[in-house]
Design a protein around this motif. Structure first.
Motif: not given
Length: 86
Positions: A58-86
């Motif tokens: 749950q650090f990233a989110t998969e978005v399906r568009v037809g048969k294609m998978s696209l990825y983005k950063l998850a919109e949650n506190e967990k992802a934001q906290q790791v972002g603060d460390l990097l």
């Protein structure tokens, strides 16, 4: 990939950090696997393994568009906290 803070050295794989940094840099952008690999400067096969793990943890989110998978950063506190460390 070696710009990781010393506190995380040995805790997180530098290639995983590179993929996370790419997602964090453009948190609103949807990435196709190949464009994420290119932007992260990580081989596609490695990026595929990393992004699957990031989606599963749950650090990233998969978005399906037809048969294609696209990825983005998850919109949650967990992802934001790791972002603060990097």
């Amino acid at each position: 990939w070696s710009n990781m803070p010393a506190v995380l050295d040995g805790l997180i794989d530098p290639k995983t950090a590179a993929v996370l940094r790419t997602l964090l840099r453009h948190s609103d952008k949807l990435y196709h696997l190949h464009s994420l690999a290119r932007a992260s400067k990580i081989p596609v096969t490695t990026t595929s393994r990393i992004i699957k793990r990031l989606v599963d943890t749950q650090f990233a989110t998969e978005v399906r568009v037809g048969k294609m998978s696209l990825y983005k950063l998850a919109e949650n506190e967990k992802a934001q906290q790791v972002g603060d460390l990097l």
